[in-house]
Scaffold this active site. Structure first.
Site, short mmCIF file in Angstrom:
data_model
loop_
_atom_site.label_atom_id
_atom_site.label_comp_id
_atom_site.label_asym_id
_atom_site.label_seq_id
_atom_site.Cartn_x
_atom_site.Cartn_y
_atom_site.Cartn_z
N HIS A 54 1.95 1.42 8.02
CA HIS A 54 1.05 2.26 7.22
C HIS A 54 1.32 3.75 7.48
O HIS A 54 1.59 4.52 6.55
CB HIS A 54 -0.40 1.92 7.56
CG HIS A 54 -1.42 2.73 6.80
ND1 HIS A 54 -2.06 2.26 5.69
CD2 HIS A 54 -1.88 3.99 7.00
CE1 HIS A 54 -2.88 3.19 5.23
NE2 HIS A 54 -2.81 4.26 6.01
N GLU A 55 1.28 4.14 8.74
CA GLU A 55 1.46 5.57 9.07
C GLU A 55 2.87 6.03 8.72
O GLU A 55 3.07 7.17 8.29
CB GLU A 55 1.14 5.84 10.54
CG GLU A 55 -0.31 5.52 10.96
CD GLU A 55 -1.38 6.19 10.10
OE1 GLU A 55 -1.11 7.25 9.51
OE2 GLU A 55 -2.49 5.62 10.01
N HIS B 40 3.01 7.01 5.18
CA HIS B 40 2.59 8.42 5.04
C HIS B 40 3.74 9.33 5.47
O HIS B 40 4.03 10.35 4.82
CB HIS B 40 1.39 8.72 5.95
CG HIS B 40 0.07 8.20 5.45
ND1 HIS B 40 -0.47 8.57 4.26
CD2 HIS B 40 -0.83 7.35 6.02
CE1 HIS B 40 -1.66 7.98 4.09
NE2 HIS B 40 -1.90 7.22 5.16
N GLU C 100 -2.15 8.01 0.25
CA GLU C 100 -2.54 6.65 0.65
C GLU C 100 -1.74 5.60 -0.13
O GLU C 100 -1.48 4.51 0.38
CB GLU C 100 -4.05 6.47 0.45
CG GLU C 100 -4.65 5.29 1.17
CD GLU C 100 -4.61 5.38 2.70
OE1 GLU C 100 -4.23 6.43 3.26
OE2 GLU C 100 -4.96 4.37 3.34
ZN ZN Z 1 -3.66 6.10 5.44
#
Ligand code: ZN
Length: 497
Positions: A260-261, A264, A290
Site C-alpha cells: 500500500h505505502e 503511494h 489513494e
Molecule cells: Zn493510503
C-alpha cells in the site's frame, strides 16, 4: 530582472523546499527521533509553520500573482493556478482561526486518545463541539457552493463536490450491501488461520523489501523504515520514504501495508523531477494518491497472478507457516471478507461501507443537522443498517478514528474515492496493456508502473482528479468498475460464481 513568471516560480520553489524540510523533520520525528527530542522538535515544527505561513501570505507573492495571467502553456498555467489557489486559501483564513484550530485539535487529540481508551464519548464531546464550530468558521471563510462540507472536502480533493460524492456513495452503498450479504451467507466461508501463524519479523521485513522492489519501488530514491503508524512521505521524486510495522502473529499488516505505502511511493517517484517543489511536480489529490496505493495493494498485491509469481519466495521466507500450504488456500486466506467494526482492519469489500458511514455522519454534523450528543446513537444505527452489525461500545464505534480530533472533516471520502478511481484505472490499464494478468504472473510490474507514470503520475497537479479520470478512462468516475472487480473476484472466492 527576471520576468514575472520566473519571479513567481522562485517564490513557489521557496515554499516547496520549506514544505520538504517540514516533511523530512516530521518523518524523522515518527521514525528515529529519541523520546527526549520531542519538545525541541515541536518548536522546530512550529517555526517552520510560521515561516511557511509568512511566505504563503506575503504581499510580494500576491503582487506577483496579480501580474501573472494565463499563458496557454500548460506547465506555467498549472503552477500559476495552483499558486493562486493556495494564496487565496491562506489569505482567506484569519491567522487567529488557524491558531485556534491548531490549539483545539492538539487538546482534542489527547482527549480523544483518553476517551477512546476509557470508552467515554461524553469526555470527547465538548472537544468535538468546539472543533465543529471552528471548521464551520473555516468553511465560511473559504466559501462554498451549496454546503459548508464542500469547502472542507476541497482541501483534500480539490474540485470535488459533496453532492457528487453523496450520489456516488449512495449507488455504491446500494450495490455493495447486497454483495456483502451474499458473501456472508455463502456456505463456503474462508478460514484465514493460515495468515495468523507465526511469521518471524526479520523474514517479514526481507519479504517486504523483495516485494517492494518487485513492483518497481526504487530503493536508490527511497527508503523503508519502521513507525507506529505506517505512512509514505516525500522530499521529491528522488527521496521517497515509506514505513511499516510488524506483527509476528499476522502475515497481512506488514506485507500488504508495504504494498500500500509503496503504491503511494511509486506515485511520488513517478512525478517529474524537472518540476520538483512546484505544483506540476506534486500529486493532484488525496483520492488519486489513494487510488495508487489501493491499486498495488489490492488489485495487484492480493491477486492470484501476483502470488503465482511470488508465493514460492514467501514459502522460502516462512517454511514453517507456508511450506505445506497450496497457492489457492493462501490466496483465499489473504482475501477473507467479512463485516467488522474496525475500519483499519476491514477487507477491501467492506472497507468502503465504513467510509460511507463516516461520510454520511460527518456531513450531517458539519451542516448542523446532527447534534454531537446524538453521534453514538446515529453511528450505531447506521452501522447496523450498512454493515449489519453495531458496536457494543463507542471505542469500537464513533471513537475509533483519530481524524475528527485533528479537525480532518472531509478527509474520509478520499479513501473510498481512491478505491473507485483505482478500479477504473486498473480496468483501463488492463485494456491498454492487453495481458496484464500474465505480465503480473511473470513478475513484470514495469509495464503497469510505466502506464501509471505516463497517464497519471507525470501530470502532477495539471488535471483535477475528475478531469484526470475522464482523460485516462474516457469516462467520469462511476461505481461500475469497482463493483465488477469486487463481484468478479469475491463471488468465485466464496463459491458463488
Ligand atoms: Zn493510503
Amino acid at each position: 530582472m527576471p520576468d514575472a513568471y520566473t519571479q513567481l516560480l522562485n517564490k513557489i520553489i521557496e515554499m516547496g523546499r520549506l514544505a520538504a524540510v517540514d516533511a523530512l523533520v516530521q518523518w524523522d520525528q515518527d521514525t528515529y527521533m529519541p523520546d527526549q527530542g520531542v519538545s525541541a522538535r515541536a518548536e522546530m515544527c512550529a517555526q517552520v509553520a510560521i515561516t511557511s505561513h509568512q511566505l504563503q501570505t506575503a504581499d510580494a507573492l500576491g503582487e506577483l500573482l496579480a501580474s501573472n495571467s494565463e499563458t496557454g502553456d500548460p506547465i506555467r498555467d498549472t503552477n500559476i493556478r495552483e499558486a493562486k489557489r493556495d494564496y487565496e486559501r491562506a489569505c482567506k483564513l484569519p491567522a487567529e482561526l488557524v491558531e485556534q484550530l491548531s490549539w483545539a485539535s492538539s487538546l482534542a487529540k489527547s482527549a480523544w486518545a483518553q476517551a477512546r481508551q476509557e470508552n467515554d464519548f461524553q469526555a470527547f464531546a465538548p472537544h468535538l463541539e468546539e472543533l465543529l464550530g471552528l471548521v464551520r468558521q473555516k468553511a465560511d471563510a473559504l466559501g462554498y457552493d451549496s454546503e459548508p462540507y464542500d469547502a472542507l472536502v476541497d482541501e483534500y480533493e480539490p474540485g470535488a463536490k459533496t453532492a457528487e460524492i453523496a450520489s456516488l456513495f449512495g449507488s455504491l452503498r446500494e450495490e455493495l450491501v447486497p454483495l456483502v450479504r451474499e458473501l456472508t451467507q455463502s456456505p463456503n466461508q474462508i478460514d484465514d488461520e493460515i495468515v495468523r501463524r507465526h511469521y518471524p519479523e526479520a523474514a517479514q521485513e526481507a519479504l517486504c523489501r523483495h516485494l517492494a522492489a518487485a513492483i518497481c519501488f526504487d530503493f536508490s530514491a527511497g527508503r523503508l523504515d519502521r513507525s507506529v503508524h505506517p505512512f509514505c512521505t516525500s522530499m521529491g521524486p528522488r527521496d521517497v520514504r515509506v514505513t511499516t510495522r510488524f506483527d509476528e502473529q499476522f502475515f497481512s499488516p506488514a506485507i500488504f501495508g508495504v504494498l500500500h505505502e509503496v503504491g503511494h511511493g511509486l506515485y511520488e517517484q513517478g512525478l517529474d523531477p524537472a518540476h520538483q517543489f512546484t505544483p506540476m511536480g506534486a500529486a493532484t489529490s488525496l483520492g488519486i494518491h489513494e487510488s495508487q496505493s489501493r491499486l498495488w495493494e489490492n488489485m495487484v498485491g492480493r491477486s492470484l497472478p501476483f502470488w503465482k509469481c511470488h508465493f514460492a519466495s514467501a514459502q522460502e521466507y516462512f517454511p514453517e507457516a507456508l511450506g505445506s500450504i497450496s497457492l489457492n488456500d493462501f490466496h483465499r486466506a489473504i482475501n477473507k471478507s467479512a463485516p467488522s467494526l474496525i475500519r483499519v482492519e476491514a477487507d477491501e469489500v467492506t472497507y468502503n461501507l465504513h467510509i460511507i458511514l463516516r461520510f454520511e455522519i460527518e456531513r450531517e454534523l458539519v451542516s448542523g443537522r446532527l447534534a454531537v450528543k446524538d453521534v453514538p446513537e446515529a453511528w450505531n444505527q447506521k452501522s447496523q443498517e450498512i454493515l449489519g452489525l453495531a458496536p457494543s461500545n463507542d471505542s469500537d464505534g464513533c471513537l475509533q478514528d483519530i481524524h475528527w480530533s485533528l479537525a480532518g472533516f472531509g478527509y474520509f471520502p478520499t479513501y473510498a474515492l481512491g478505491n473507485l478511481y483505482a478500479a477504473q484505472f486498473y480496468k483501463q490499464a488492463s485494456q491498454d496493456l492487453g495481458n496484464l494478468d500474465e505480465q503480473i504472473a511473470r513478475g513484470e510490474a514495469q509495464p503497469l508502473r510505466e502506464w501509471l507514470r505516463v497517464n497519471i503520475h507525470q501530470h502532477g497537479k495539471r488535471f483535477r482528479a475528475g478531469e484526470l479520470c475522464e482523460r485516462v478512462t474516457g469516462k467520469r468516475l462511476t461505481t461500475a468498475p469497482l463493483m465488477q472487480y469486487l463481484s468478479g473476484k469475491y463471488k468465485p472466492l466464496y463459491g458463488l460464481a
